[in-house]
Design a protein around this motif. Structure first.
Motif, PDB file in Angstrom:
ATOM      1  N   GLY A   1       0.994  -1.170   0.051  1.00 49.92           N
ATOM      2  CA  GLY A   1       0.042   0.021   0.041  1.00 49.92           C
ATOM      3  C   GLY A   1       0.949   1.276  -0.013  1.00 49.92           C
ATOM      4  N   GLY A   2       2.322   1.222   0.202  1.00 46.22           N
ATOM      5  CA  GLY A   2       2.744   2.317   0.149  1.00 46.22           C
ATOM      6  C   GLY A   2       3.085   3.065  -1.267  1.00 46.22           C
ATOM      7  N   GLY A   3       3.611   4.098  -1.414  1.00 44.83           N
ATOM      8  CA  GLY A   3       3.510   4.729  -2.784  1.00 44.83           C
ATOM      9  C   GLY A   3       3.901   6.138  -2.648  1.00 44.83           C
ATOM     10  N   LEU A   4       3.743   6.741  -3.747  1.00 47.81           N
ATOM     11  CA  LEU A   4       3.819   8.277  -3.630  1.00 47.81           C
ATOM     12  C   LEU A   4       2.564   9.145  -3.943  1.00 47.81           C
ATOM     13  CD1 LEU A   4       5.581  10.972  -4.243  1.00 47.81           C
ATOM     14  CD2 LEU A   4       5.304  10.581  -6.618  1.00 47.81           C
ATOM     15  N   VAL A   5       2.461  10.158  -2.884  1.00 49.30           N
ATOM     16  CA  VAL A   5       1.162  10.713  -2.778  1.00 49.30           C
ATOM     17  C   VAL A   5       1.468  12.358  -2.498  1.00 49.30           C
ATOM     18  CG1 VAL A   5       0.863  10.416  -0.158  1.00 49.30           C
ATOM     19  CG2 VAL A   5      -1.092  10.704  -1.411  1.00 49.30           C
ATOM     20  N   GLN A   6       0.325  13.043  -3.038  1.00 51.54           N
ATOM     21  CA  GLN A   6       0.504  14.434  -2.815  1.00 51.54           C
ATOM     22  C   GLN A   6       0.331  14.748  -1.458  1.00 51.54           C
ATOM     23  OE1 GLN A   6      -1.542  16.350  -5.882  1.00 51.54           O
ATOM     24  NE2 GLN A   6       0.053  16.007  -7.291  1.00 51.54           N
ATOM     25  N   PRO A   7       0.733  16.045  -0.852  1.00 52.87           N
ATOM     26  CA  PRO A   7       0.279  16.577   0.201  1.00 52.87           C
ATOM     27  C   PRO A   7      -1.090  16.699   0.319  1.00 52.87           C
ATOM     28  CG  PRO A   7       2.443  17.790  -0.450  1.00 52.87           C
ATOM     29  CD  PRO A   7       1.748  16.793  -1.735  1.00 52.87           C
ATOM     30  N   GLY A   8      -1.559  16.150   1.509  1.00 51.60           N
ATOM     31  CA  GLY A   8      -3.285  16.395   1.889  1.00 51.60           C
ATOM     32  C   GLY A   8      -3.811  14.990   1.298  1.00 51.60           C
ATOM     33  N   GLY A   9      -3.024  14.281   0.569  1.00 47.80           N
ATOM     34  CA  GLY A   9      -3.723  13.135   0.061  1.00 47.80           C
ATOM     35  C   GLY A   9      -3.923  11.987   1.262  1.00 47.80           C
ATOM     36  N   SER A  10      -4.218  10.850   0.971  1.00 48.42           N
ATOM     37  CA  SER A  10      -4.494   9.716   1.834  1.00 48.42           C
ATOM     38  C   SER A  10      -3.726   8.430   1.220  1.00 48.42           C
ATOM     39  CB  SER A  10      -5.841   9.419   1.834  1.00 48.42           C
ATOM     40  OG  SER A  10      -6.504  10.381   2.574  1.00 48.42           O
ATOM     41  N   LEU A  11      -3.331   7.565   2.036  1.00 48.11           N
ATOM     42  CA  LEU A  11      -2.750   6.186   1.559  1.00 48.11           C
ATOM     43  C   LEU A  11      -3.583   5.274   2.733  1.00 48.11           C
ATOM     44  CD1 LEU A  11       0.784   6.394   0.696  1.00 48.11           C
ATOM     45  CD2 LEU A  11      -1.034   5.668  -0.688  1.00 48.11           C
ATOM     46  N   ARG A  12      -3.532   4.122   2.459  1.00 45.51           N
ATOM     47  CA  ARG A  12      -4.080   2.845   3.393  1.00 45.51           C
ATOM     48  C   ARG A  12      -2.774   1.677   3.195  1.00 45.51           C
ATOM     49  NH1 ARG A  12      -8.528   1.899   5.983  1.00 45.51           N
ATOM     50  NH2 ARG A  12      -8.779  -0.293   6.794  1.00 45.51           N
TER      51      ARG A  12
ATOM     52  N   LYS B   1      -1.952  11.738  15.386  1.00 45.51           N
ATOM     53  CA  LYS B   1      -3.232  11.611  16.048  1.00 45.51           C
ATOM     54  C   LYS B   1      -4.521  12.521  15.287  1.00 45.51           C
ATOM     55  CE  LYS B   1      -2.074  10.610  20.844  1.00 45.51           C
ATOM     56  NZ  LYS B   1      -2.034  11.106  22.253  1.00 45.51           N
ATOM     57  N   GLY B   2      -5.681  11.736  14.937  1.00 41.24           N
ATOM     58  CA  GLY B   2      -6.533  12.446  14.383  1.00 41.24           C
ATOM     59  C   GLY B   2      -6.610  12.434  12.961  1.00 41.24           C
ATOM     60  N   ARG B   3      -5.366  11.801  12.513  1.00 42.61           N
ATOM     61  CA  ARG B   3      -5.331  11.894  10.834  1.00 42.61           C
ATOM     62  C   ARG B   3      -5.042  10.282  10.460  1.00 42.61           C
ATOM     63  NH1 ARG B   3      -0.849  13.747   8.648  1.00 42.61           N
ATOM     64  NH2 ARG B   3       0.499  13.855  10.644  1.00 42.61           N
TER      65      ARG B   3
ATOM     66  N   LEU C   1      -2.113  13.654   4.735  1.00 38.91           N
ATOM     67  CA  LEU C   1      -0.716  13.627   4.607  1.00 38.91           C
ATOM     68  C   LEU C   1       0.170  14.738   4.602  1.00 38.91           C
ATOM     69  CD1 LEU C   1      -0.594  10.042   2.822  1.00 38.91           C
ATOM     70  CD2 LEU C   1      -0.073  10.521   5.093  1.00 38.91           C
ATOM     71  N   LYS C   2       1.345  14.793   5.109  1.00 40.32           N
ATOM     72  CA  LYS C   2       2.222  15.731   5.114  1.00 40.32           C
ATOM     73  C   LYS C   2       3.583  15.296   4.693  1.00 40.32           C
ATOM     74  CE  LYS C   2      -0.054  18.090   8.968  1.00 40.32           C
ATOM     75  NZ  LYS C   2       0.044  18.540  10.470  1.00 40.32           N
ATOM     76  N   SER C   3       4.516  16.265   4.021  1.00 37.64           N
ATOM     77  CA  SER C   3       5.827  15.599   3.559  1.00 37.64           C
ATOM     78  C   SER C   3       6.282  15.154   4.735  1.00 37.64           C
ATOM     79  CB  SER C   3       6.443  16.692   3.016  1.00 37.64           C
ATOM     80  OG  SER C   3       6.520  17.957   3.880  1.00 37.64           O
TER      81      SER C   3
ATOM     82  N   GLY D   1       9.111  -3.657   5.252  1.00 39.83           N
ATOM     83  CA  GLY D   1       8.728  -2.350   4.970  1.00 39.83           C
ATOM     84  C   GLY D   1       8.167  -1.711   3.572  1.00 39.83           C
ATOM     85  N   THR D   2       7.566  -0.774   3.803  1.00 41.24           N
ATOM     86  CA  THR D   2       6.915   0.003   2.389  1.00 41.24           C
ATOM     87  C   THR D   2       7.090   1.289   2.156  1.00 41.24           C
ATOM     88  OG1 THR D   2       5.024  -0.174   1.066  1.00 41.24           O
ATOM     89  CG2 THR D   2       4.568   0.138   3.458  1.00 41.24           C
ATOM     90  N   GLN D   3       7.624   1.810   1.367  1.00 39.47           N
ATOM     91  CA  GLN D   3       8.087   3.114   1.252  1.00 39.47           C
ATOM     92  C   GLN D   3       6.779   4.087   1.093  1.00 39.47           C
ATOM     93  OE1 GLN D   3      11.157   4.882   1.274  1.00 39.47           O
ATOM     94  NE2 GLN D   3      10.072   6.615   1.520  1.00 39.47           N
ATOM     95  N   VAL D   4       6.758   4.828   1.932  1.00 37.78           N
ATOM     96  CA  VAL D   4       5.692   6.002   1.572  1.00 37.78           C
ATOM     97  C   VAL D   4       6.455   7.542   1.503  1.00 37.78           C
ATOM     98  CG1 VAL D   4       3.652   7.475   3.098  1.00 37.78           C
ATOM     99  CG2 VAL D   4       3.938   4.920   3.117  1.00 37.78           C
ATOM    100  N   THR D   5       6.026   8.174   0.482  1.00 39.14           N
ATOM    101  CA  THR D   5       6.464   9.329  -0.082  1.00 39.14           C
ATOM    102  C   THR D   5       5.586  10.533  -0.133  1.00 39.14           C
ATOM    103  OG1 THR D   5       8.385   8.377  -1.120  1.00 39.14           O
ATOM    104  CG2 THR D   5       8.176  10.741  -1.834  1.00 39.14           C
ATOM    105  N   VAL D   6       5.737  11.456   0.565  1.00 41.48           N
ATOM    106  CA  VAL D   6       4.604  12.575   0.339  1.00 41.48           C
ATOM    107  C   VAL D   6       5.455  13.729  -0.243  1.00 41.48           C
ATOM    108  CG1 VAL D   6       2.897  14.208   1.367  1.00 41.48           C
ATOM    109  CG2 VAL D   6       3.479  11.905   2.282  1.00 41.48           C
ATOM    110  N   SER D   7       5.012  14.097  -1.312  1.00 42.87           N
ATOM    111  CA  SER D   7       5.421  15.104  -2.177  1.00 42.87           C
ATOM    112  C   SER D   7       4.932  15.503  -3.448  1.00 42.87           C
ATOM    113  CB  SER D   7       6.938  14.388  -2.797  1.00 42.87           C
ATOM    114  OG  SER D   7       7.441  15.622  -3.522  1.00 42.87           O
ATOM    115  N   SER D   8       4.836  16.939  -3.548  1.00 38.28           N
ATOM    116  CA  SER D   8       4.004  17.319  -4.808  1.00 38.28           C
ATOM    117  C   SER D   8       4.903  17.369  -5.980  1.00 38.28           C
ATOM    118  CB  SER D   8       3.636  18.864  -4.537  1.00 38.28           C
ATOM    119  OG  SER D   8       4.730  19.599  -4.087  1.00 38.28           O
TER     120      SER D   8
END
Length: 119
Positions: free
Chosen positions: A7-18, A64-66, A85-87, A112-119
């Motif tokens: 479920g990891g991957g590249l997502v933009q700020p403010g987005g979601s991942l599961r 917390k809360g996110r 999500l934030k960077s 492990g799975t990589q999560v990258t938050v970037s625009s």
């Protein structure tokens, strides 16, 4: 024993991942399950944990809360829903299982799975 994250991957700020972790080789329903993360140059830290019966959860203050951790003991899976999500959450996320038997603690880790938050 196997813990396989997905479920990891590249997502933009403010987005979601599961993220999802599939467990096998031990009595999943008896284990405390957690998600950890490790960013480059930093120590591994606990992000969220859930007890065996899902009656108790614990979160890193900054998520917390996110973020929401959940588990399905019938399917031997534990998920981490990550929202807004934030960077700064960019890291490798690891699934962890802890069980105890006759007073001895057993720790298991996924790859492990990589999560990258970037625009």
């Amino acid at each position: 024993v196997q813990l396989v994250e997905s479920g990891g991957g590249l997502v933009q700020p403010g987005g979601s991942l599961r993220l999802s972790c599939a467990a096998s080789g031990f009595t999943f329903s008896s284990a405390v399950m957690s998600w950890y993360r490790q960013a480059p140059g930093k120590e591994r830290e606990l992000v969220a944990a859930i007890n065996s019966g899902s009656s108790s959860t614990n979160y890193l203050d900054s998520v917390k809360g996110r973020f929401i951790i959940s588990r399905d003991n019938a399917k031997n899976t534990v998920d981490l829903q990550m929202n807004s999500l934030k960077s700064e959450v960019t890291a490798v996320y690891y699934c962890n299982a802890v069980r105890t038997s006759w007073g001895k603690r057993y720790d298991y880790w996924g790859q492990g799975t990589q999560v990258t938050v970037s625009s």
